[in-house]
Design a protein around this motif. Sequence first.
Motif, short mmCIF file in Angstrom:
data_model
loop_
_atom_site.label_atom_id
_atom_site.label_comp_id
_atom_site.label_asym_id
_atom_site.label_seq_id
_atom_site.Cartn_x
_atom_site.Cartn_y
_atom_site.Cartn_z
N ALA A 56 -18.18 46.06 14.34
CA ALA A 56 -17.91 46.96 13.21
C ALA A 56 -18.02 48.42 13.65
N LEU A 57 -19.00 48.72 14.48
CA LEU A 57 -19.18 50.08 14.98
C LEU A 57 -17.97 50.53 15.79
N PRO A 84 -10.99 50.75 20.74
CA PRO A 84 -10.69 49.34 20.99
C PRO A 84 -11.99 48.59 21.29
N VAL A 85 -12.01 47.33 20.95
CA VAL A 85 -13.19 46.51 21.22
C VAL A 85 -13.23 46.24 22.72
N PRO A 86 -14.31 46.69 23.40
CA PRO A 86 -14.37 46.49 24.85
C PRO A 86 -14.53 45.01 25.22
N GLU A 106 -20.62 49.77 24.96
CA GLU A 106 -21.04 48.85 26.03
C GLU A 106 -22.55 48.91 26.24
N LYS A 107 -23.15 50.09 26.13
CA LYS A 107 -24.60 50.22 26.27
C LYS A 107 -25.32 49.48 25.15
#
Length: 181
Positions: free
Chosen positions: A88-89, A96-98, A56-57
């Motif tokens: 990708a990171l 999970p993708v935030p 998120e940062k």
Amino acid sequence: MKRYILTGAPGAGKTSILRQLQGQGFDIVDEAATAVITREQAEGDAEPWTQAAFVEKVVALQRRRQMQSAASDVTLQIYDRSPICTHALSTYLGRPVPETLSAEIDRITRERVYEQQVFFIRNIGFCRPTDARRISFQEALAFERIHEQSYRQFGYVLVDVPADDVATRVAMIADTISQLT
């Protein structure tokens, strides 16, 4: 404004290529993840990528930099990575993708923020660890494959930049950009 993304495996030579492109007058927007890592390490967190809020940062800094650069009067920019790299990171880290990342990918897709052609810098056969990049060459190769999958998943066209000396890679990118603009 035309915004091109330059991406690839960790340690593939992106920074060297970007600095030479910058020296030729291209406007460069630096990578957010490295900046977040450097800042967090300076504040005492030796491995900030292990923190739940790391992705998120990175997304927040990418968005801030992109929005600030939108106010610029330049007509062309090259970005060291994008929110697709952050996707990708997140995948590479097994997280999970935030929602913040999903929303940012929706925004950049809807607004067509970046050009569809993405310069994909191929690995150079090794990966030197740094304080911000603690990854083996085998891990870098796995990350490279995930990057390719993420960009293809979101409909980007990869412009392959093969392993070569920096000057040759820079010339290829500059030539391709001049043909696309």
